[in-house]
Write an enzyme that holds these catalytic residues in place. Structure first.
Site, PDB file in Angstrom:
ATOM      1  N   LYS A   7     -23.636 102.373  -7.909  1.00 46.57           N
ATOM      2  CA  LYS A   7     -23.191 101.737  -9.169  1.00 46.57           C
ATOM      3  C   LYS A   7     -22.427 102.748 -10.029  1.00 46.57           C
ATOM      4  O   LYS A   7     -21.359 102.459 -10.557  1.00 46.57           O
ATOM      5  CB  LYS A   7     -24.396 101.204  -9.967  1.00 46.57           C
ATOM      6  CG  LYS A   7     -25.020  99.957  -9.358  1.00 46.57           C
ATOM      7  CD  LYS A   7     -26.201  99.476 -10.184  1.00 46.57           C
ATOM      8  CE  LYS A   7     -26.868  98.299  -9.476  1.00 46.57           C
ATOM      9  NZ  LYS A   7     -28.143  97.924 -10.085  1.00 46.57           N
ATOM     10  N   THR A  18     -35.386  92.826 -22.158  1.00 45.66           N
ATOM     11  CA  THR A  18     -36.349  91.799 -22.573  1.00 45.66           C
ATOM     12  C   THR A  18     -37.741  92.212 -22.116  1.00 45.66           C
ATOM     13  O   THR A  18     -37.981  92.367 -20.916  1.00 45.66           O
ATOM     14  CB  THR A  18     -35.971  90.455 -21.939  1.00 45.66           C
ATOM     15  OG1 THR A  18     -34.626  90.165 -22.306  1.00 45.66           O
ATOM     16  CG2 THR A  18     -36.886  89.345 -22.414  1.00 45.66           C
ATOM     17  N   PHE A  44     -28.628  88.954 -26.569  1.00 44.86           N
ATOM     18  CA  PHE A  44     -28.475  87.495 -26.410  1.00 44.86           C
ATOM     19  C   PHE A  44     -27.235  87.105 -25.626  1.00 44.86           C
ATOM     20  O   PHE A  44     -26.861  85.929 -25.605  1.00 44.86           O
ATOM     21  CB  PHE A  44     -28.473  86.807 -27.778  1.00 44.86           C
ATOM     22  CG  PHE A  44     -29.748  87.012 -28.537  1.00 44.86           C
ATOM     23  CD1 PHE A  44     -30.912  86.379 -28.123  1.00 44.86           C
ATOM     24  CD2 PHE A  44     -29.812  87.861 -29.631  1.00 44.86           C
ATOM     25  CE1 PHE A  44     -32.109  86.580 -28.787  1.00 44.86           C
ATOM     26  CE2 PHE A  44     -31.006  88.066 -30.313  1.00 44.86           C
ATOM     27  CZ  PHE A  44     -32.163  87.424 -29.893  1.00 44.86           C
ATOM     28  N   ASN A  49     -35.183  82.049 -25.289  1.00 47.39           N
ATOM     29  CA  ASN A  49     -34.894  81.650 -23.909  1.00 47.39           C
ATOM     30  C   ASN A  49     -35.808  80.514 -23.452  1.00 47.39           C
ATOM     31  O   ASN A  49     -35.363  79.574 -22.787  1.00 47.39           O
ATOM     32  CB  ASN A  49     -35.019  82.849 -22.965  1.00 47.39           C
ATOM     33  CG  ASN A  49     -33.733  83.661 -22.904  1.00 47.39           C
ATOM     34  OD1 ASN A  49     -32.754  83.332 -23.566  1.00 47.39           O
ATOM     35  ND2 ASN A  49     -33.728  84.719 -22.121  1.00 47.39           N
ATOM     36  N   LEU A 104     -28.395  70.696 -23.476  1.00 50.61           N
ATOM     37  CA  LEU A 104     -28.952  69.382 -23.114  1.00 50.61           C
ATOM     38  C   LEU A 104     -28.143  68.794 -21.968  1.00 50.61           C
ATOM     39  O   LEU A 104     -28.058  67.578 -21.835  1.00 50.61           O
ATOM     40  CB  LEU A 104     -28.945  68.445 -24.327  1.00 50.61           C
ATOM     41  CG  LEU A 104     -29.971  68.733 -25.424  1.00 50.61           C
ATOM     42  CD1 LEU A 104     -29.803  67.771 -26.601  1.00 50.61           C
ATOM     43  CD2 LEU A 104     -31.409  68.638 -24.891  1.00 50.61           C
ATOM     44  N   GLY A 113     -28.895  68.215 -15.007  1.00 50.27           N
ATOM     45  CA  GLY A 113     -28.326  68.586 -13.711  1.00 50.27           C
ATOM     46  C   GLY A 113     -29.366  69.232 -12.823  1.00 50.27           C
ATOM     47  O   GLY A 113     -30.572  69.005 -12.989  1.00 50.27           O
ATOM     48  N   GLY A 148     -31.513  78.501 -13.666  1.00 52.17           N
ATOM     49  CA  GLY A 148     -31.845  79.627 -12.792  1.00 52.17           C
ATOM     50  C   GLY A 148     -31.402  80.908 -13.469  1.00 52.17           C
ATOM     51  O   GLY A 148     -31.303  80.973 -14.694  1.00 52.17           O
ATOM     52  N   CYS A 194     -32.820  85.403 -16.153  1.00 48.81           N
ATOM     53  CA  CYS A 194     -33.493  85.409 -17.459  1.00 48.81           C
ATOM     54  C   CYS A 194     -34.482  84.263 -17.675  1.00 48.81           C
ATOM     55  O   CYS A 194     -35.672  84.505 -17.870  1.00 48.81           O
ATOM     56  CB  CYS A 194     -32.443  85.413 -18.561  1.00 48.81           C
ATOM     57  SG  CYS A 194     -31.260  86.751 -18.372  1.00 48.81           S
ATOM     58  N   ARG A 253     -29.239  85.254  -8.676  1.00 54.71           N
ATOM     59  CA  ARG A 253     -30.692  85.285  -8.844  1.00 54.71           C
ATOM     60  C   ARG A 253     -31.236  83.895  -9.231  1.00 54.71           C
ATOM     61  O   ARG A 253     -30.711  83.247 -10.128  1.00 54.71           O
ATOM     62  CB  ARG A 253     -31.090  86.308  -9.918  1.00 54.71           C
ATOM     63  CG  ARG A 253     -30.986  87.741  -9.420  1.00 54.71           C
ATOM     64  CD  ARG A 253     -31.263  88.720 -10.523  1.00 54.71           C
ATOM     65  NE  ARG A 253     -30.226  88.708 -11.545  1.00 54.71           N
ATOM     66  CZ  ARG A 253     -30.311  89.367 -12.701  1.00 54.71           C
ATOM     67  NH1 ARG A 253     -31.388  90.051 -12.990  1.00 54.71           N
ATOM     68  NH2 ARG A 253     -29.312  89.316 -13.557  1.00 54.71           N
TER      69      ARG A 253
HETATM   70  C1  UGA Z   1     -29.590  83.261 -21.078  1.00 56.25           C
HETATM   71  C2  UGA Z   1     -29.436  82.972 -22.582  1.00 56.25           C
HETATM   72  O1  UGA Z   1     -28.598  81.833 -22.780  1.00 56.25           O
HETATM   73  C3  UGA Z   1     -28.852  84.194 -23.302  1.00 56.25           C
HETATM   74  O2  UGA Z   1     -28.797  83.947 -24.701  1.00 56.25           O
HETATM   75  C4  UGA Z   1     -29.758  85.406 -23.019  1.00 56.25           C
HETATM   76  O3  UGA Z   1     -29.247  86.577 -23.620  1.00 56.25           O
HETATM   77  C5  UGA Z   1     -29.833  85.629 -21.523  1.00 56.25           C
HETATM   78  O4  UGA Z   1     -30.367  84.439 -20.906  1.00 56.25           O
HETATM   79  C6  UGA Z   1     -30.747  86.807 -21.278  1.00 56.25           C
HETATM   80  O5  UGA Z   1     -31.948  86.691 -21.527  1.00 56.25           O
HETATM   81  O6  UGA Z   1     -30.249  87.882 -20.934  1.00 56.25           O
HETATM   82  P1  UGA Z   1     -27.917  83.297 -18.965  1.00 56.25           P
HETATM   83  O7  UGA Z   1     -29.136  83.492 -18.139  1.00 56.25           O
HETATM   84  O8  UGA Z   1     -26.744  84.176 -18.736  1.00 56.25           O
HETATM   85  O9  UGA Z   1     -28.287  83.449 -20.533  1.00 56.25           O
HETATM   86  O10 UGA Z   1     -27.426  81.807 -18.717  1.00 56.25           O
HETATM   87  P2  UGA Z   1     -27.388  80.443 -19.561  1.00 56.25           P
HETATM   88  O11 UGA Z   1     -26.004  80.167 -19.979  1.00 56.25           O
HETATM   89  O12 UGA Z   1     -28.428  80.395 -20.602  1.00 56.25           O
HETATM   90  O13 UGA Z   1     -27.773  79.399 -18.414  1.00 56.25           O
HETATM   91  C7  UGA Z   1     -29.061  79.459 -17.772  1.00 56.25           C
HETATM   92  C8  UGA Z   1     -29.226  78.363 -16.761  1.00 56.25           C
HETATM   93  O14 UGA Z   1     -29.373  77.107 -17.396  1.00 56.25           O
HETATM   94  C9  UGA Z   1     -28.058  78.210 -15.788  1.00 56.25           C
HETATM   95  O15 UGA Z   1     -28.582  78.026 -14.488  1.00 56.25           O
HETATM   96  C10 UGA Z   1     -27.335  76.967 -16.257  1.00 56.25           C
HETATM   97  O16 UGA Z   1     -26.693  76.308 -15.214  1.00 56.25           O
HETATM   98  C11 UGA Z   1     -28.484  76.143 -16.813  1.00 56.25           C
HETATM   99  N1  UGA Z   1     -28.113  75.186 -17.886  1.00 56.25           N
HETATM  100  C12 UGA Z   1     -27.674  75.631 -19.088  1.00 56.25           C
HETATM  101  C13 UGA Z   1     -28.274  73.822 -17.660  1.00 56.25           C
HETATM  102  O17 UGA Z   1     -28.682  73.378 -16.567  1.00 56.25           O
HETATM  103  N2  UGA Z   1     -27.978  72.949 -18.678  1.00 56.25           N
HETATM  104  C14 UGA Z   1     -27.553  73.365 -19.892  1.00 56.25           C
HETATM  105  O18 UGA Z   1     -27.327  72.516 -20.787  1.00 56.25           O
HETATM  106  C15 UGA Z   1     -27.399  74.751 -20.100  1.00 56.25           C
END
Ligand code: UGA
Length: 464
Positions: A39, A125, A155, A242, A284, A287, A291, A294, A361
């Site tokens: 890395k 975290t 975040f 989260n 909301l 689907g 995953g 986080c 992941r």
């Molecule tokens: C999440 C949080 O949104 C961030 O604010 C946080 O900083 C981060 O974790 C962390 O702890 O580091 P992330 O894991 O990158 O971010 O992804 P998200 O955009 O939150 O999506 C998470 C999962 O939820 C994805 O698999 C996405 O497909 C799913 N999702 C999201 C849905 O199925 N429906 C939704 O309406 C939103």
């Protein structure tokens, strides 16, 4: 801007490397420390070792300016550092609790070489209560060291990591030491000033993707985005946020199943529900489910820490169960139209856990592909960025294609599993002509049902 401080970032994952790249471009001297040689070598060569829109450019500029110094050596970086951001990983253990091995290893190793006056900032975290234990570990390692400890949870979302870091919608800083809090705030205030002159739209690909409108507060006053708290509160803010977002998605998915039964359309339902500003439309989107590195870890971590304190969290265990059930739910949509055997091939579009990232992941898409192949279907898949990464957890029987055309050629069913923009913009007429069958399962509810049905697809969504 006062950028006299020297900063070390320990741990070069999504959070660490993005923070290091941004702060080095802001003008800070940033040592970025990691124990992984490959890395560090990649970063030294002026690029990121994972895909994230715009990040390569920031890493390159940081390296070329001499402000970004990747190193394997704590001894080189820490003695010169006024502030250390700990950004190491906290993977979950089999029992759901967080593995804090790297948190303590980073703190102890830093303590050995730290200079007096150090501000140790925890961005990783961690379960609530960890900060106090890290303080003790540092004191034990180096009893004479004068230092302060600040919790500053991150975040940013993957897929919009750079945009989120340049345009933080909130900055939570928790500590017993108010002076250190202000120094940390000042670093981000400088980053915010730097970001004012940048065309953020270039890094916006997937920013705000899970909300119906722009929710990022680029226009609001920076000072209004700062949340100053105590140490334990800051730790608890992160996992609770989260967990709540994961809950929202699982809630939408449970209503989606009912919508399916009664002939309602979940997208319409959530448009109506989310229009209530007390609820909000974001997260909301029903689907295949959530995953990534986080949500699954933080939800199980919250349950585990609650258990340590004698509390059950049935609301969160239900959210996990709801999420797991989505694989079977989407599988049943495939099975509704086809028998699971070798002659029926299913094409899975998208393997990363969400669009805009090569991270696989806890990807629901990979779980779905593995499930379908174990049922007896022939399964093939494609992804714009995560093919190499996906092969690690994908069943060997799943064939991965580089080209989408090859992936959908002759198949009975296409499943949209990860909603990459490349897939949303597809000419579905061409896809249909390449397919042998005509079943299209929209595992993310992002496609135009009516239009696709008019093209001759048998469309299946999640609750629509
Ligand atoms: C999440 C949080 O949104 C961030 O604010 C946080 O900083 C981060 O974790 C962390 O702890 O580091 P992330 O894991 O990158 O971010 O992804 P998200 O955009 O939150 O999506 C998470 C999962 O939820 C994805 O698999 C996405 O497909 C799913 N999702 C999201 C849905 O199925 N429906 C939704 O309406 C939103």
């Amino acid at each position: 801007m006062n950028k006299d401080l020297t900063v070390s970032i320990v741990g070069n994952g999504y959070v660490g490397l993005t923070t290091a790249a941004v702060l080095s471009n802001v003008g800070y001297k940033v040592y970025t420390v990691d124990i992984d040689k490959s890395k560090i070598e990649t970063i030294k060569s002026g690029k990121s070792y994972f895909f994230e829109t715009g990040l390569d450019n920031f890493v390159k500029k940081g390296i070329n300016s001499g402000n970004l110094i990747p190193t394997l050596s704590y001894k080189e970086a820490i003695p010169k550092s006024d502030v250390i951001f700990s950004c190491v990983g906290t993977p979950d253990k089999d029992d759901g609790s967080s593995n804090l091995e790297f948190i303590f290893a980073a703190a102890k190793e830093s303590a050995k070489y730290a200079k007096d006056g150090l501000i140790y900032v925890q961005k990783s975290t961690v379960p609530v209560g960890t900060g106090r234990n890290v303080i003790e570990a540092i004191q034990e390692e180096n009893p004479n060291l004068r230092f302060s400890y600040v919790s500053n949870p991150e975040f940013l979302s993957e897929g919009s990591a750079l945009f989120d870091t340049l345009n933080m919608d909130r900055i939570v800083v928790g500590s017993d030491d108010k002076e250190s809090v202000e120094i940390v705030v000042k670093i981000f205030r400088n980053a915010n000033k730097f970001a004012q002159d940048i065309d953020l739209d270039r890094y916006k690909d997937y920013a705000g993707f899970y909300s119906s409108k722009e929710t990022k507060s680029s226009k609001t006053d920076f000072e209004d985005r700062i949340v100053r708290t105590g140490l334990e509160s800051a730790e608890l803010v992160k996992v609770s946020a989260n967990a709540f977002l994961a809950l929202k998605i699982s809630f939408a998915n449970s209503i989606a199943k009912l919508a399916d039964k009664v002939g309602a359309d979940i997208t319409e339902v959530m448009n109506g529900v989310g229009a209530d500003h007390r609820i909000g439309r974001s997260f909301l989107y029903a689907g295949l489910g959530w995953g990534g590195g986080c949500f699954p870890k933080d939800v199980s971590g919250l349950i585990a820490i609650a258990k340590e304190h004698g509390l059950d969290m049935p609301i969160m265990t239900s959210a996990i169960d709801e999420n797991s059930s989505m694989i079977n739910f989407v599988t049943s949509k495939v099975k509704k139209h086809t028998t699971p055997n070798k002659n029926n091939t299913v094409a899975i579009l998208g393997l990363s856990f969400k669009p805009g990232t090569s991270d696989i992941r806890r990807s629901q898409s990979i779980k779905l592909a593995n499930k379908l192949v174990s049922m007896g279907y022939s399964v093939q898949a494609c992804d714009p960025k995560a093919r190499k990464e996906a092969k690690k957890t994908l069943d060997d029987r799943v064939i991965v294609f580089k080209s989408l055309e090859e992936c959908v050629k002759g198949v009975s069913v296409v499943v949209l599993a990860t909603e990459w923009k490349e897939f949303l913009r597809l000419d579905w007429k061409v896809v249909k002509d390449l397919m042998e069958g005509n079943v299209l399962v929209d595992g993310r509810n992002r496609l135009d049902k009516e239009k696709l049905e008019n093209m001759g697809f048998r469309y299946e969504g999640v609750g629509r």
